[in-house]
Design a protein around this motif. Structure first.
Motif, PDB file in Angstrom:
ATOM      1  N   UNK A  25      44.448  43.265  40.394  1.00 29.33           N
ATOM      2  CA  UNK A  25      44.493  42.038  39.599  1.00 29.33           C
ATOM      3  C   UNK A  25      44.097  40.817  40.421  1.00 29.33           C
ATOM      4  N   UNK A  26      44.514  40.775  41.675  1.00 26.80           N
ATOM      5  CA  UNK A  26      44.153  39.650  42.548  1.00 26.80           C
ATOM      6  C   UNK A  26      42.642  39.564  42.742  1.00 26.80           C
ATOM      7  N   UNK A  27      42.016  40.700  43.035  1.00 24.79           N
ATOM      8  CA  UNK A  27      40.564  40.720  43.235  1.00 24.79           C
ATOM      9  C   UNK A  27      39.850  40.372  41.937  1.00 24.79           C
ATOM     10  N   UNK A  28      40.337  40.937  40.845  1.00 30.31           N
ATOM     11  CA  UNK A  28      39.697  40.716  39.543  1.00 30.31           C
ATOM     12  C   UNK A  28      39.771  39.244  39.133  1.00 30.31           C
ATOM     13  N   UNK A  29      40.931  38.641  39.269  1.00 35.02           N
ATOM     14  CA  UNK A  29      41.082  37.232  38.882  1.00 35.02           C
ATOM     15  C   UNK A  29      40.200  36.328  39.738  1.00 35.02           C
ATOM     16  N   UNK A  30      40.114  36.637  41.026  1.00 35.66           N
ATOM     17  CA  UNK A  30      39.353  35.783  41.940  1.00 35.66           C
ATOM     18  C   UNK A  30      37.855  35.979  41.802  1.00 35.66           C
ATOM     19  N   UNK A  31      37.407  37.230  41.701  1.00 32.06           N
ATOM     20  CA  UNK A  31      35.973  37.515  41.750  1.00 32.06           C
ATOM     21  C   UNK A  31      35.383  38.048  40.441  1.00 32.06           C
TER      22      UNK A  31
END
Length: 275
Positions: A25-31
């Motif tokens: 979720x962190x990677x998805x939200x950021x990138x």
């Protein structure tokens, strides 16, 4: 596009259940893009993984080859190149996430092309940005999913959608006006994520023009294509790769496939995510 920041590797063919959901979720939200490589995915675990991030799945196009699982389909058949597009961006049901799974892959051909809509937006001239901010696209669409009701006016109750009706074969026809650009719920940036580069690869699109019925100026299309070509990432598939793509921040496509070359890419569409 710096792919390393988007990619999670397994060094030992770990099970997908070992992947940390919060990290995804962190990677998805950021990138807006997550690449999973060397994990021991199969069709069932692919669906279970996507299901973790999904409130509602989309109904995929009827033309695509089906699998035993309702929500999993093969990508479009054929071998020709597919232009960059945001999946079903012309439709009132526009998926949030597009998932791809490399069941069987070519080592040389049929790369999936991926273009960040914000990188593309920032690369455009001020005149083209002004045009995209002030002009709506109008799509005429004929669904390929028929129902028993025929020859009837219909109401989809969606903003920007009009002239809806079911034809003599029970197929839904409608017109839809919308911008080629959008905002993301995760960032304050503008993203070009649309079918504006569409090149006759989706039979459900009857036509695409401006809302005033004029053609989109060729100089606008040519600039968008030229800039997108310079920043597009070509994903060279490895077996069991999984791609998680924010369909409202990225456009994707496909490079040409060599005839008789083995390529089985499976697809899931998340209409509404729980992220």
């Amino acid at each position: 596009m710096e792919i390393l920041k988007n990619t999670i590797y397994s060094n030992s063919n770990s099970y997908p259940s070992s992947i940390n959901k919060k990290k995804i979720e962190e990677i998805y939200k950021k990138y807006g893009l997550v690449i999973l490589r060397n994990f021991d995915f199969n069709e069932n675990s692919f669906f279970k993984f996507a299901n973790q991030f999904t409130k509602t799945f989309s109904n995929d196009a009827n033309r695509r080859k089906k699998t035993d699982k309702k929500q999993i389909n093969h990508v479009d058949v054929g071998i020709k190149k597919m232009s960059l597009h945001s999946e079903a961006s012309f439709a009132p049901t526009w998926p949030e996430i597009i998932w791809f799974y490399g069941k069987n892959v070519s080592k040389k051909y049929g790369e999936t092309t991926i273009c960040c809509g914000n990188e593309l937006w920032e690369a455009l001239s001020s005149n083209t940005k002004k045009f995209l901010k002030s002009n709506l696209l109008k799509f005429k669409v004929k669904s390929d999913i028929g129902i028993k009701i025929k020859n009837k006016k219909w109401n989809l109750n969606k903003i920007g959608v009009f002239n809806e009706y079911l034809d003599k074969n029970g197929y839904l026809n409608y017109e839809h006006v919308k911008f080629a650009i959008t905002n993301s719920k995760y960032t304050n940036k503008i993203y070009l994520s649309s079918h504006i580069l569409y090149e006759d690869t989706d039979p459900t699109i009857i036509s695409m023009k401006l809302a005033n019925n004029k053609e989109i100026p060729k100089k606008i299309i040519n600039e968008i294509k030229k800039k997108s070509d310079s920043i597009t990432y070509y994903h060279q598939w490895k077996k069991r790769d999984v791609l998680m793509i924010d369909n409202k921040r990225y456009m994707h496509g496909r490079n040409k496939i060599i005839k008789k070359d083995l390529r089985e890419i499976l697809n899931i569409q998340t209409l509404i995510s729980n992220i």
